[in-house]
Write a protein that holds these residues in place. Structure first.
Motif, PDB file in Angstrom:
ATOM      1  N   ALA A 292      51.070 -67.516  99.484  1.00 28.34           N
ATOM      2  CA  ALA A 292      50.109 -66.988 100.448  1.00 28.34           C
ATOM      3  C   ALA A 292      49.753 -65.586  99.985  1.00 28.34           C
ATOM      4  N   SER A 293      48.492 -65.373  99.608  1.00 30.87           N
ATOM      5  CA  SER A 293      48.112 -64.141  98.928  1.00 30.87           C
ATOM      6  C   SER A 293      46.865 -63.506  99.525  1.00 30.87           C
ATOM      7  N   THR A 294      46.812 -62.195  99.395  1.00 31.23           N
ATOM      8  CA  THR A 294      45.561 -61.499  99.636  1.00 31.23           C
ATOM      9  C   THR A 294      44.616 -61.769  98.472  1.00 31.23           C
ATOM     10  N   ASN A 295      43.348 -61.426  98.682  1.00 30.24           N
ATOM     11  CA  ASN A 295      42.338 -61.649  97.646  1.00 30.24           C
ATOM     12  C   ASN A 295      42.429 -60.518  96.624  1.00 30.24           C
ATOM     13  N   ALA A 296      43.481 -60.570  95.797  1.00 31.06           N
ATOM     14  CA  ALA A 296      43.841 -59.450  94.920  1.00 31.06           C
ATOM     15  C   ALA A 296      43.311 -59.622  93.510  1.00 31.06           C
ATOM     16  N   GLY A 297      42.075 -60.045  93.385  1.00 32.57           N
ATOM     17  CA  GLY A 297      41.494 -60.131  92.044  1.00 32.57           C
ATOM     18  C   GLY A 297      41.957 -61.349  91.282  1.00 32.57           C
ATOM     19  N   VAL A 312      43.727 -65.499 101.284  1.00 33.61           N
ATOM     20  CA  VAL A 312      42.932 -65.090 102.445  1.00 33.61           C
ATOM     21  C   VAL A 312      41.897 -64.075 101.996  1.00 33.61           C
ATOM     22  N   GLU A 313      40.753 -64.106 102.633  1.00 35.37           N
ATOM     23  CA  GLU A 313      39.700 -63.160 102.281  1.00 35.37           C
ATOM     24  C   GLU A 313      39.896 -61.812 102.970  1.00 35.37           C
ATOM     25  N   THR A 314      40.549 -61.825 104.149  1.00 36.05           N
ATOM     26  CA  THR A 314      40.804 -60.593 104.892  1.00 36.05           C
ATOM     27  C   THR A 314      42.268 -60.214 104.737  1.00 36.05           C
ATOM     28  N   ALA A 315      42.527 -59.007 104.299  1.00 41.77           N
ATOM     29  CA  ALA A 315      43.906 -58.552 104.093  1.00 41.77           C
ATOM     30  C   ALA A 315      44.507 -58.111 105.422  1.00 41.77           C
ATOM     31  N   GLY A 317      47.766 -59.250 108.465  1.00 42.97           N
ATOM     32  CA  GLY A 317      48.895 -60.106 108.804  1.00 42.97           C
ATOM     33  C   GLY A 317      48.462 -61.335 109.572  1.00 42.97           C
ATOM     34  N   GLU A 318      47.448 -61.179 110.402  1.00 39.48           N
ATOM     35  CA  GLU A 318      46.952 -62.319 111.177  1.00 39.48           C
ATOM     36  C   GLU A 318      46.401 -63.405 110.266  1.00 39.48           C
ATOM     37  N   ALA A 319      45.602 -62.994 109.258  1.00 42.60           N
ATOM     38  CA  ALA A 319      45.027 -63.974 108.331  1.00 42.60           C
ATOM     39  C   ALA A 319      46.114 -64.655 107.503  1.00 42.60           C
ATOM     40  N   LEU A 320      47.097 -63.890 107.042  1.00 46.53           N
ATOM     41  CA  LEU A 320      48.184 -64.471 106.252  1.00 46.53           C
ATOM     42  C   LEU A 320      49.021 -65.428 107.090  1.00 46.53           C
ATOM     43  N   ALA A 321      49.323 -65.040 108.332  1.00 47.17           N
ATOM     44  CA  ALA A 321      50.110 -65.914 109.209  1.00 47.17           C
ATOM     45  C   ALA A 321      49.355 -67.199 109.512  1.00 47.17           C
ATOM     46  N   GLU A 322      48.048 -67.087 109.724  1.00 45.91           N
ATOM     47  CA  GLU A 322      47.236 -68.269 110.002  1.00 45.91           C
ATOM     48  C   GLU A 322      47.230 -69.206 108.801  1.00 45.91           C
ATOM     49  N   LEU A 323      47.105 -68.640 107.602  1.00 44.55           N
ATOM     50  CA  LEU A 323      47.133 -69.457 106.389  1.00 44.55           C
ATOM     51  C   LEU A 323      48.482 -70.149 106.238  1.00 44.55           C
ATOM     52  N   ILE A 324      49.569 -69.398 106.410  1.00 43.87           N
ATOM     53  CA  ILE A 324      50.919 -69.961 106.264  1.00 43.87           C
ATOM     54  C   ILE A 324      51.144 -71.085 107.265  1.00 43.87           C
TER      55      ILE A 324
END
Length: 374
Positions: A292-297, A312-315, A317-324
């Motif tokens: 589960a990653s941020t959009n880090a290039g 996730v496109e948005t960095a 915690g909410e976006a990462l938790a939703e993805l996970i």
């Protein structure tokens, strides 16, 4: 064929690991490889560089002592006078010396770019003198090798010029000497998250805490293991305690082999502001560890058309938790094991050999991260 790498030293950084692994692979394919250390005498990769000739020039030439410059230049030039290829393994010191000592020689010079320099400069605000010097040299090197398309495109933005004909993308590869077979993990009701790397601003550790909080709100009990150390370690410990998350975080410190931690985890958390081609993801892939990653290039290139299932496109915690929460981990695990084959050492090292043996500026076909059946 004789190939020389210029490095600062052989510490435990990602660049140094890449130099050790690529050198090892080129030697196995019949090349003679020398690694010249310019800024230090550490060789923490001795087990993987035993067949290479490792040369320490850190005492002969020291950047802050101008009276050593001529002797250092002569010593470095001596190492490349009969070399076929000189590779500046990173920017600053290795890049400067590679450019300086190769003047007037027929040695082929290749710059190796591991990270997105446009984003790196924005984040760290490079010293203006170093910025101008690096840009000057990169503009004059006919051949550059990048670990990702993102790193290549980033340099073009940084130099304010189009992508050059001699700019090649050769991604990092799976280190197949790492243990690959582990016993099955015991069943657990606790989601095991893992972060591997420096506890530093560019890794955005505040997102780890936000992700845990958002998972708690969703009723998903999770624990995070942090493998690594760094300047924000005390901040992370104090802040997690203040936010009553300290029972959900454990600190393993720096580890030279992270295979056991990767195998024990359910999700690898990558929250970087920017990345070139993260080695930890390539370590996780053959184990089937979901990311589960941020959009880090450069990280998104590793997942091809399925990037939205890992990035996730948005960095936040909410976006990462939703993805996970919505990741289908058993299915993704199987897919990642297959995907790892695209980054096998055999495939990538063959591209390195093609680059080294071919005439300069040949346009290699890099790993296709978008148009793949996977």
């Amino acid at each position: 064929m004789k190939i020389v790498f210029f490095v600062r030293d052989l510490g435990l950084g990602g660049v140094e690991r890449c130099v050790a692994l690529v050198s090892e692979g080129l030697i196995a394919r019949g090349c003679e490889v020398s690694i010249v250390m310019l800024g230090g005498n550490r060789n923490l990769w001795a087990a993987r560089t035993g067949s290479a000739k490792v040369i320490d020039l850190s005492e002969t030439w020291q950047g802050k002592k101008p009276w050593t410059w001529l002797a250092g230049w002569r010593a470095a030039r001596q190492q490349i006078k009969d070399a076929d290829i000189l590779i500046a393994a990173t920017f600053l010191m290795p890049l400067y010396m590679a450019y300086a000592v190769s003047r007037g020689l027929k040695t082929r010079v290749i710059g190796w770019v591991h990270g997105p320099l446009f984003e790196l400069d924005q984040f760290a605000t490079m010293n203006p003198i170093h910025r101008k010097a690096c840009q000057y040299i990169y503009r004059r090197l006919n051949e550059l090798v990048f670990v990702s398309e993102h790193a290549r495109d980033s340099l073009a933005r940084w130099l304010k010029q189009p992508i050059g004909d001699g700019w090649q993308v050769l991604p990092n590869f799976v280190d197949e000497e790492q243990p690959k077979v582990y016993p099955d993990k015991p069943a657990s009701h606790t989601l095991q998250l893992l972060f591997v790397g420096r506890i530093a601003v560019e890794k955005q550790p505040h997102l780890w805490l936000e992700t845990l909080e958002c998972l708690n709100k969703k009723g998903i009990h999770a624990k995070l293991t942090v493998v690594g150390d760094g300047p924000l370690e005390d901040w992370l410990k104090n802040t997690s305690k203040a936010r009553q998350l300290d029972k959900q975080i454990s600190f393993a410190g720096h580890q030279s082999n992270v295979g056991d931690y990767l195998n024990a985890a359910d999700v690898l958390l990558l929250t970087s502001s920017f990345e070139g081609c993260p080695l930890v993801v390539l370590e996780a892939m053959p184990l089937g560890l979901v990311v589960a990653s941020t959009n880090a290039g450069g990280v998104y290139e590793l997942f091809g058309k399925r990037r939205s299932e890992f990035v996730v496109e948005t960095a936040s915690g909410e976006a990462l938790a939703e993805l996970i929460a919505k990741q289908r981990r058993p299915e993704l695990s199987i897919w990642l094991k297959q995907r790892a084959k695209h980054y096998s050492s055999e495939q990538i090292l063959q591209q390195w050999m093609t680059l080294c043996l071919a005439p300069p500026t040949i346009n290699l076909k890099s790993v296709d991260t978008e148009n793949t059946e996977l």
